[in-house]
Write an enzyme that holds these catalytic residues in place. Structure first.
Site, PDB file in Angstrom:
ATOM      1  N   LYS A  25       3.047   5.826  -7.514  1.00 52.38           N
ATOM      2  CA  LYS A  25       2.050   6.616  -8.253  1.00 52.38           C
ATOM      3  C   LYS A  25       2.423   8.094  -8.239  1.00 52.38           C
ATOM      4  O   LYS A  25       2.379   8.778  -9.276  1.00 52.38           O
ATOM      5  CB  LYS A  25       0.660   6.439  -7.628  1.00 52.38           C
ATOM      6  CG  LYS A  25      -0.053   5.164  -7.995  1.00 52.38           C
ATOM      7  CD  LYS A  25      -1.536   5.248  -7.683  1.00 52.38           C
ATOM      8  CE  LYS A  25      -1.812   5.595  -6.245  1.00 52.38           C
ATOM      9  NZ  LYS A  25      -3.259   5.755  -5.970  1.00 52.38           N
ATOM     10  N   ASN A  26       2.768   8.595  -7.057  1.00 54.69           N
ATOM     11  CA  ASN A  26       3.120  10.011  -6.931  1.00 54.69           C
ATOM     12  C   ASN A  26       4.373  10.351  -7.730  1.00 54.69           C
ATOM     13  O   ASN A  26       4.438  11.385  -8.400  1.00 54.69           O
ATOM     14  CB  ASN A  26       3.342  10.365  -5.458  1.00 54.69           C
ATOM     15  CG  ASN A  26       2.060  10.353  -4.651  1.00 54.69           C
ATOM     16  OD1 ASN A  26       0.971  10.350  -5.205  1.00 54.69           O
ATOM     17  ND2 ASN A  26       2.182  10.326  -3.339  1.00 54.69           N
ATOM     18  N   HIS A  44       0.839  -1.205   0.000  1.00 52.46           N
ATOM     19  CA  HIS A  44       0.000   0.000   0.000  1.00 52.46           C
ATOM     20  C   HIS A  44       0.874   1.256   0.000  1.00 52.46           C
ATOM     21  O   HIS A  44       0.644   2.190  -0.784  1.00 52.46           O
ATOM     22  CB  HIS A  44      -0.911  -0.002   1.231  1.00 52.46           C
ATOM     23  CG  HIS A  44      -1.855   1.160   1.281  1.00 52.46           C
ATOM     24  ND1 HIS A  44      -3.198   1.048   0.988  1.00 52.46           N
ATOM     25  CD2 HIS A  44      -1.653   2.461   1.575  1.00 52.46           C
ATOM     26  CE1 HIS A  44      -3.773   2.228   1.103  1.00 52.46           C
ATOM     27  NE2 HIS A  44      -2.857   3.103   1.462  1.00 52.46           N
ATOM     28  N   GLU A  82       1.519   3.801  -3.440  1.00 53.06           N
ATOM     29  CA  GLU A  82       1.210   5.234  -3.360  1.00 53.06           C
ATOM     30  C   GLU A  82       2.429   6.075  -3.732  1.00 53.06           C
ATOM     31  O   GLU A  82       2.303   7.053  -4.488  1.00 53.06           O
ATOM     32  CB  GLU A  82       0.749   5.576  -1.942  1.00 53.06           C
ATOM     33  CG  GLU A  82       0.373   7.039  -1.743  1.00 53.06           C
ATOM     34  CD  GLU A  82      -0.815   7.473  -2.590  1.00 53.06           C
ATOM     35  OE1 GLU A  82      -0.855   8.662  -2.980  1.00 53.06           O
ATOM     36  OE2 GLU A  82      -1.694   6.632  -2.882  1.00 53.06           O
TER      37      GLU A  82
END
Length: 413
Positions: free
Chosen positions: A253-254, A246, A250
């Site tokens: 993605k950023n 998780h 994230e």
């Protein structure tokens, strides 16, 4: 029989406030990853797990429900927040039902496991629904600085409590449920040999798939690791792979979004996302570095604020077939909570105009990786009642005052 069931449900609903008051007087009992692991490996007694959870889960839920009542009145009456509140009330009611259950009753144990699965499914969309409630309040009334401070404080504690409740439920249902074991080496959701490098590759591949769909291109990854503790070719720890995934998903993605928007999707040569992993005596450290233009230092702290996002609001369900690379802006704050949950951390460091480093810290020793849990007490109530502290330092956005020295003109400060 039907009438008896209805009467029982009515009785439970009537007594719910008193049961919530009762359980909220107790503090949660934090566990370590080692305790989760040892119970599954050495004990694995369903009756013991039932006896612990029928007390511990109501305590954690009641603590949060009492704290939820301290939120701004306008937020509590938002439609989405009312839905979340109803889910928690129903869940506490479901658990209170087992107060008189006997640990030697196999039917009771089976019903308890089934009820936990129902509870987990009921709360699947809590994060998005609560986020929608905050948006509803913001759009309807606006949010002042005092309310924002209290909502930020609450959401950190609320989502951390949710992580911990799902951890307890997942451990019990994976150990004692009837579903086939998808990961035979896992003890519940804990992997005694969590391969950090493999999880990094998995998270990167998932984020890259989204990036390719959204931008039709994506940056490559360059991965290095150093195991200074074990001197082995790899990095393994006792951890929950889904939590690590998780966080990494994230961050990737950023990083990808920053690179693609900084260079433009028409470019053919994107700088790689650099990942460095180290395992030392106390910490496993994972650094994800991008060259996506960086973030001004003045905005770094805002990235962990639930009411701040650099992206537009997520599309409504059904309005797009491509999952967005950004949404409510809750990704980083909740990823930080996942890191904090077992005494780790997640931090950001950026060079404006160049790129950003995101660093995850995890405990090497499972005995030191204890749950970090919110506790409802009188100091919590005082926090919500206190006014937002007034700054006693000069502000760069403050007004300019002119004054005269009496010596040849005025000085400006």
């Amino acid at each position: 029989m039907v009438r008896q069931s209805i009467r029982l449900l009515q009785s439970l609903a009537k007594n719910l406030p008193s049961r919530m008051d009762h359980y909220s007087k107790f503090s949660p009992s934090p566990l370590s990853i080692k305790q989760f692991l040892d119970f599954g490996l050495k004990d694995g007694d369903e009756a013991k797990s039932f006896t612990f959870l029928r007390q511990e889960l109501p305590v954690r839920i009641a603590n949060m429900m009492k704290e939820m009542n301290l939120l701004p009145f306008r937020l509590l009456h938002m439609p989405s927040v009312k839905i979340v509140t109803s889910w928690y009330e129903q869940t506490l009611q479901d658990l209170v039902h087992f107060e008189e259950g006997h640990e030697d009753d196999t039917v009771c144990l089976s019903d308890f496991t089934s009820r936990l699965i129902t509870i987990r499914n009921r709360h699947a969309n809590v994060v998005e629904t609560m986020a929608q409630g905050v948006l509803e309040m913001k759009e309807s009334y606006g949010i002042d600085s005092h309310e924002e401070h209290n909502i930020q404080y609450f959401l950190d504690r609320f989502y951390m409590s949710r992580i911990s409740i799902r951890m307890l439920i997942n451990q019990h249902t994976l150990l004692f449920g009837s579903a086939p074991k998808t990961h035979p080496t896992h003890i519940g959701s804990v992997d005694p040999y969590c391969d950090v490098v493999s999880v990094i590759h998995e998270a990167y591949d998932s984020a890259r798939y989204l990036c390719d769909q959204y931008y039709l291109a994506s940056p490559e990854m360059d991965l290095e690791w150093v195991n200074a503790r074990d001197k082995t070719n790899g990095v393994q720890i006792v951890y929950v792979p889904s939590h690590l995934y998780h966080m990494l998903f994230e961050l990737f993605k950023n990083a990808m979004r920053a690179v693609m928007e900084h260079y433009g999707s028409s470019s053919y040569d994107f700088p790689k996302v650099q990942v460095m992993v180290t395992k030392g005596r106390k910490d496993v450290t994972i650094k994800v570095s991008d060259r996506g233009g960086g973030i001004p230092r003045s905005k770094i702290h805002k990235l962990f604020n639930y009411m701040y996002s650099t992206a537009p609001n997520p599309p409504k369900p059904g309005s797009t077939t491509i999952p967005p690379l950004a949404g409510y802006g809750y990704g980083l704050p909740i990823s930080k909570l996942y890191a904090n949950y077992f005494m780790g951390d997640l931090s950001l460091s950026s060079m404006d105009g160049y790129g950003t480093d995101a660093i995850i810290y995890l405990k090497v020793l499972e005995s030191e990786a204890n749950e970090l849990l919110p506790v409802y007490n009188t100091s919590v109530s005082k926090h919500y009642q206190a006014n937002t502290p007034t700054s006693d330092w000069s502000s760069p956005t403050g007004y300019t005052r002119y004054f005269s020295t009496g010596i040849g003109g005025g000085l400006r400060r």
